[in-house]
Scaffold this active site. Structure first.
Site, short mmCIF file in Angstrom:
data_model
loop_
_atom_site.label_atom_id
_atom_site.label_comp_id
_atom_site.label_asym_id
_atom_site.label_seq_id
_atom_site.Cartn_x
_atom_site.Cartn_y
_atom_site.Cartn_z
N ARG A 62 0.83 -1.22 0.00
CA ARG A 62 0.00 0.00 0.00
C ARG A 62 0.86 1.26 0.00
NH1 ARG A 62 -5.17 -1.63 0.86
NH2 ARG A 62 -5.38 -3.68 1.82
N ASP A 133 -9.54 0.55 -8.09
CA ASP A 133 -10.10 0.12 -6.81
C ASP A 133 -9.92 -1.39 -6.62
OD1 ASP A 133 -11.44 0.45 -4.40
OD2 ASP A 133 -13.41 0.13 -5.29
#
Length: 311
Positions: A62, A133
């Protein structure tokens, strides 16, 4: 790559993105997001992700696009508008605007693949991946770094010219492009409309969202029963929630999208609360055949309807 060539490729990429329907396209240098490390760690420690345990996975990924694409040098951020002036019936339960039409993942991913092919025509073999996403990537942070807008108090990316009703997408590649200056000005000022309007008090000071209290979390992500403590707080929302965007002053600049695939099924806008309550699986499959609403499955949507109906 010389500066002239970088500028030429970056400009042609942005022009092609515009042709494909993306409103904005910006580029940031791929790097480890050291400034976000403690923020993400604290958010997880506080349990703001609720039952979304997948948020605990891939912590390093991330923060570092280089772990998603080897030798990553650039992160391209793009926005795709989904705002619509069409509304559900006044006597209806509500679903988020983004789910009115077909599932955005498929629509936008196909356009990203066309962008990848466009780049490969010029650059030959490159390492590049597309994300909508669908990967552990801090998309709003990268969009801000690419100059597309600022992260508002509701934690959404806000663009001065178009508000926040758009999807974010990314290309991560091992090619050095011309980078855009990051967006550094926060234009939320002293406004607290989103915080004040949230019925579940999910928006906290400091641009923090307690995801475990968000209506979208309860109606989409949560697989168990919705807590009774939320009785009377979900208003009429049965899939997602647009409250913090609807009240945001910057969304007065939103313009209706022009994506045919995002047009709602004709039956959707005609549905009343009675229709929702009496919804059968055959109708669910027909109206939401290609919609993101299918994420909840029929039983999940019926759970939401029953909960909101009996608030």
């Amino acid at each position: 790559m010389n500066p002239l060539k970088k500028r030429e490729i970056t400009l042609s990429l942005k022009q092609e993105a515009k042709k494909l329907g993306f409103d904005f396209c910006g580029v940031a240098k791929s790097e480890f997001l050291k400034s976000e490390e403690s923020h993400l760690e604290n958010w997880l420690k506080n349990g703001f992700h609720g039952e979304m345990t997948y948020m605990e996975n891939h912590f390093d990924l991330r923060l570092d696009p280089g772990k998603l694409v080897e030798n990553a040098k650039s992160v391209v951020s793009l926005t795709y508008n989904y705002f619509t002036e069409k509304e559900m019936q006044a006597d209806s339960f509500q679903i988020s605007k983004y789910a009115f039409g077909e599932d955005y993942h498929h629509i936008i991913k196909e356009k990203l693949f066309r962008l990848i092919n466009f780049l490969k025509q010029d650059l030959g073999h490159i390492n590049i991946r597309a994300f909508v996403d669908s990967a552990p990537i801090l998309e709003r942070v990268w969009a801000e770094k690419a100059g597309l807008g600022w992260i508002g108090k509701n934690t959404l990316l806000i663009n001065k010219n178009r508000g926040s009703f758009y999807f974010l997408a990314e290309l991560v590649l091992d090619v050095e492009l011309e980078y855009d200056p990051p967006f550094k000005t926060d234009h939320c000022g002293t406004c607290t409309k989103c915080i004040d309007a949230c019925p579940t008090e999910a928006i906290l000071p400091g641009k923090v969202l307690d995801g475990s209290k968000c209506i979208s979390y309860f109606t989409i992500e949560l697989k168990e029963e919705i807590p009774t403590s939320m009785k009377g707080k979900l208003n009429d929302w049965i899939f997602g929630c647009d409250i913090c965007q609807d009240v945001c002053p910057w969304n007065r600049f939103s313009k209706p999208h022009r994506e045919m695939a995002f047009q709602p099924h004709p039956d959707l806008l005609e549905m009343t609360k009675k229709d929702w309550i009496e919804l059968e699986e055959t109708t669910f499959q027909k109206v939401f055949k290609k919609s993101a609403v299918k994420r909840t499955k029929f039983n999940g949507l019926k759970r939401n309807i029953d909960f909101v109906q009996n608030q």
